[in-house]
Motif scaffolding. Structure first.
Motif, PDB file in Angstrom:
ATOM      1  N   GLY A  31     -27.853  13.707  31.775  1.00 17.49           N
ATOM      2  CA  GLY A  31     -28.194  14.481  30.576  1.00 17.49           C
ATOM      3  C   GLY A  31     -28.723  15.860  30.878  1.00 17.49           C
ATOM      4  O   GLY A  31     -28.996  16.642  29.956  1.00 17.49           O
ATOM      5  N   ASP A  32     -28.884  16.194  32.160  1.00 12.61           N
ATOM      6  CA  ASP A  32     -29.344  17.536  32.507  1.00 12.61           C
ATOM      7  C   ASP A  32     -28.237  18.543  32.221  1.00 12.61           C
ATOM      8  O   ASP A  32     -27.063  18.276  32.389  1.00 12.61           O
ATOM      9  CB  ASP A  32     -29.752  17.605  33.976  1.00 12.61           C
ATOM     10  CG  ASP A  32     -28.676  17.077  34.922  1.00 12.61           C
ATOM     11  OD1 ASP A  32     -28.070  16.039  34.607  1.00 12.61           O
ATOM     12  OD2 ASP A  32     -28.437  17.711  35.964  1.00 12.61           O
ATOM     13  N   GLY A  33     -28.649  19.709  31.761  1.00 12.91           N
ATOM     14  CA  GLY A  33     -27.686  20.752  31.417  1.00 12.91           C
ATOM     15  C   GLY A  33     -27.163  20.652  30.003  1.00 12.91           C
ATOM     16  O   GLY A  33     -26.426  21.534  29.570  1.00 12.91           O
ATOM     17  N   GLY A  50     -31.249  28.150  32.325  1.00 11.44           N
ATOM     18  CA  GLY A  50     -31.796  28.593  33.603  1.00 11.44           C
ATOM     19  C   GLY A  50     -31.618  27.551  34.681  1.00 11.44           C
ATOM     20  O   GLY A  50     -31.333  27.874  35.841  1.00 11.44           O
ATOM     21  N   TYR A  51     -31.788  26.277  34.289  1.00 12.20           N
ATOM     22  CA  TYR A  51     -31.603  25.197  35.254  1.00 12.20           C
ATOM     23  C   TYR A  51     -30.171  25.151  35.763  1.00 12.20           C
ATOM     24  O   TYR A  51     -29.933  24.927  36.955  1.00 12.20           O
ATOM     25  CB  TYR A  51     -31.971  23.853  34.623  1.00 12.20           C
ATOM     26  CG  TYR A  51     -31.313  22.682  35.313  1.00 12.20           C
ATOM     27  CD1 TYR A  51     -31.740  22.269  36.570  1.00 12.20           C
ATOM     28  CD2 TYR A  51     -30.231  22.016  34.736  1.00 12.20           C
ATOM     29  CE1 TYR A  51     -31.132  21.218  37.222  1.00 12.20           C
ATOM     30  CE2 TYR A  51     -29.624  20.959  35.378  1.00 12.20           C
ATOM     31  CZ  TYR A  51     -30.072  20.568  36.619  1.00 12.20           C
ATOM     32  OH  TYR A  51     -29.448  19.540  37.273  1.00 12.20           O
ATOM     33  N   GLU A  56     -29.345  18.047  19.906  1.00 10.55           N
ATOM     34  CA  GLU A  56     -28.408  18.577  20.902  1.00 10.55           C
ATOM     35  C   GLU A  56     -27.829  17.451  21.756  1.00 10.55           C
ATOM     36  O   GLU A  56     -26.636  17.453  22.073  1.00 10.55           O
ATOM     37  CB  GLU A  56     -29.106  19.603  21.788  1.00 10.55           C
ATOM     38  CG  GLU A  56     -29.465  20.887  21.077  1.00 10.55           C
ATOM     39  CD  GLU A  56     -30.041  21.919  22.028  1.00 10.55           C
ATOM     40  OE1 GLU A  56     -29.463  23.017  22.120  1.00 10.55           O
ATOM     41  OE2 GLU A  56     -31.066  21.637  22.682  1.00 10.55           O
ATOM     42  N   TYR A  57     -28.660  16.493  22.123  1.00 11.14           N
ATOM     43  CA  TYR A  57     -28.185  15.351  22.904  1.00 11.14           C
ATOM     44  C   TYR A  57     -27.245  14.475  22.074  1.00 11.14           C
ATOM     45  O   TYR A  57     -26.238  13.973  22.589  1.00 11.14           O
ATOM     46  CB  TYR A  57     -29.372  14.519  23.394  1.00 11.14           C
ATOM     47  CG  TYR A  57     -30.199  15.199  24.453  1.00 11.14           C
ATOM     48  CD1 TYR A  57     -29.879  15.081  25.801  1.00 11.14           C
ATOM     49  CD2 TYR A  57     -31.313  15.956  24.115  1.00 11.14           C
ATOM     50  CE1 TYR A  57     -30.643  15.693  26.779  1.00 11.14           C
ATOM     51  CE2 TYR A  57     -32.087  16.578  25.087  1.00 11.14           C
ATOM     52  CZ  TYR A  57     -31.748  16.441  26.413  1.00 11.14           C
ATOM     53  OH  TYR A  57     -32.508  17.067  27.377  1.00 11.14           O
ATOM     54  N   LEU A  58     -27.567  14.293  20.805  1.00 11.71           N
ATOM     55  CA  LEU A  58     -26.726  13.446  19.960  1.00 11.71           C
ATOM     56  C   LEU A  58     -25.379  14.095  19.690  1.00 11.71           C
ATOM     57  O   LEU A  58     -24.344  13.418  19.682  1.00 11.71           O
ATOM     58  CB  LEU A  58     -27.448  13.142  18.650  1.00 11.71           C
ATOM     59  CG  LEU A  58     -28.763  12.376  18.780  1.00 11.71           C
ATOM     60  CD1 LEU A  58     -29.344  12.065  17.406  1.00 11.71           C
ATOM     61  CD2 LEU A  58     -28.583  11.093  19.575  1.00 11.71           C
ATOM     62  N   HIS A  88     -27.744   8.137  28.642  1.00  8.12           N
ATOM     63  CA  HIS A  88     -28.264   9.259  29.426  1.00  8.12           C
ATOM     64  C   HIS A  88     -29.776   9.144  29.524  1.00  8.12           C
ATOM     65  O   HIS A  88     -30.417   8.318  28.869  1.00  8.12           O
ATOM     66  CB  HIS A  88     -27.867  10.593  28.779  1.00  8.12           C
ATOM     67  CG  HIS A  88     -28.575  10.858  27.485  1.00  8.12           C
ATOM     68  ND1 HIS A  88     -29.816  11.471  27.429  1.00  8.12           N
ATOM     69  CD2 HIS A  88     -28.245  10.579  26.204  1.00  8.12           C
ATOM     70  CE1 HIS A  88     -30.203  11.563  26.169  1.00  8.12           C
ATOM     71  NE2 HIS A  88     -29.269  11.027  25.395  1.00  8.12           N
ATOM     72  N   GLY A  89     -30.363   9.992  30.356  1.00  6.10           N
ATOM     73  CA  GLY A  89     -31.813  10.071  30.486  1.00  6.10           C
ATOM     74  C   GLY A  89     -32.268  11.498  30.277  1.00  6.10           C
ATOM     75  O   GLY A  89     -31.897  12.145  29.312  1.00  6.10           O
ATOM     76  N   HIS A  90     -33.086  11.991  31.182  1.00  8.26           N
ATOM     77  CA  HIS A  90     -33.511  13.389  31.282  1.00  8.26           C
ATOM     78  C   HIS A  90     -34.649  13.747  30.337  1.00  8.26           C
ATOM     79  O   HIS A  90     -35.626  14.346  30.770  1.00  8.26           O
ATOM     80  CB  HIS A  90     -32.320  14.331  31.077  1.00  8.26           C
ATOM     81  CG  HIS A  90     -32.632  15.771  31.378  1.00  8.26           C
ATOM     82  ND1 HIS A  90     -33.217  16.171  32.559  1.00  8.26           N
ATOM     83  CD2 HIS A  90     -32.441  16.904  30.656  1.00  8.26           C
ATOM     84  CE1 HIS A  90     -33.361  17.483  32.557  1.00  8.26           C
ATOM     85  NE2 HIS A  90     -32.899  17.956  31.414  1.00  8.26           N
TER      86      HIS A  90
END
Length: 239
Positions: free
Chosen positions: A121-123, A130-131, A179-181, A198-200
Motif C-alpha cells: 500500500g505504500d505509494g 516524496g517517498y 484514496e486507498y479505497l 494491503h497494509g501501510h
C-alpha cells in the motif's frame, strides 16, 4: 477441518515506539507457531521489519526465533509469502533460500476459490509522492552497493535513526482512507480479483467497494490484529 489462510502486516520488528507492546516479537512468534498445521497460507503484507538489509555473511541475530518459526511453517506445508514494504524493501535471497519463504512486491493468489491481490500500500496516497522519489534513490543499485560497504552495526544504527525521524513525520500526516479505497477498487477491477489486501496505514478494517472488498490486517505494534480467510470469506480478528 479445512485449512485457513492468515494475513498480517506492519509489525515493524526491531524498533519499539512509545507505547509499543512489550515482547511483541515473542507474541508474533507464538501466534505463528499456533497456526502451524492448520494454515494453508501466511502472507505478511509488508513492513515485517523496521529495517531489513542483507549482507553476504550477515543475518540479524535478533530475529532467529522468528526465522525458525517461519521455516517450520513452510516445512509443515504452509505457503508463506512476504511482501516488500516501505521499511523492508531490500530483501535478498535469504528468505527464499534459507527459509522457503517467497518474497514479492505485489502478489495475486487463488485461495479457497477467490482471487486475492496483495500489496503493502505504500505509494498509494498522494502524500507519498516524496517517498516514491526517495524509494527510487534508495533502491538504485549503486546506492545499495555503497550502503553494503558500511559495517552492519553502523548501517543498522543509521537505518534506525532515519526510520525514527521518518516515523515522526508520518505521524502528523492525515490518513485519507478514500484514496486507498479508490485504488483498491481499481486494483480489483484491473486484476479480476475478489479481495484487495494491503497494509501501510496501520488501520485494521474491511471495506466493501464496487467489485469486492478492500481489507487491511492492521499492525503488530500497539494493537495486534490479523485477517483470517475461511470458506472464502475474510474475518478480522484481534490477538
Amino acid at each position: 477441518m479445512e485449512s485457513c489462510a492468515y494475513f498480517i502486516s506492519d509489525a515493524h520488528l526491531g524498533v519499539n515506539p512509545p507505547g509499543a507492546l512489550p515482547d511483541r516479537e515473542k507474541m508474533l512468534v507464538d501466534f505463528l507457531a499456533s497456526i502451524k498445521g492448520r494454515a494453508s497460507h501466511l502472507v505478511v503484507v509488508g513492513d515485517l521489519f523496521e529495517f531489513w538489509y542483507e549482507y553476504s555473511d550477515y543475518v540479524n541475530k535478533n530475529h532467529m526465533e522468528l526465522f525458525f518459526t517461519l521455516r517450520e511453517l513452510v516445512q509443515a506445508g504452509c505457503e508463506v509469502h512476504i511482501l516488500r514494504g516501505n521499511h523492508d524493501f531490500a530483501y535478498g535471497d535469504f528468505f527464499p533460500k534459507a527459509l522457503g519463504v517467497q518474497v514479492h512486491r505485489s502478489l495475486i493468489l487463488e485461495i479457497q476459490g477467490k482471487r486475492v491481490y496483495f500489496h503493502h500500500g505504500d505509494g498509494v496516497p498522494k502524500s507519498d509522492f516524496g517517498y516514491r522519489i526517495m524509494r527510487r534513490v534508495l533502491d538504485f543499485p549503486l546506492n545499495r552497493f555503497l550502503f553494503k560497504q558500511i559495517h552492519p552495526d553502523w548501517g543498522m544504527a543509521l537505518a534506525r535513526f532515519v526510520g525514527r525521524n521518518s516515523r515522526k513525520i508520518g505521524e502528523s500526516r492525515k490518513i485519507r482512507l478514500e484514496e486507498y479505497l479508490s485504488w483498491g477498487k481499481s486494483v480489483l477491477k484491473r486484476n479480476n480479483c475478489d479481495f484487495c489486501i494491503h497494509g501501510h496505514h496501520h488501520l485494521a478494517g474491511m471495506w466493501d467497494v464496487e467489485g469486492g472488498v478492500v481489507a487491511s490486517p492492521g499492525e503488530w505494534i500497539w494493537k495486534p490484529a490479523f485477517l483470517r480467510m475461511e470458506k472464502g470469506g475474510l474475518i478480522l480478528e484481534n490477538l
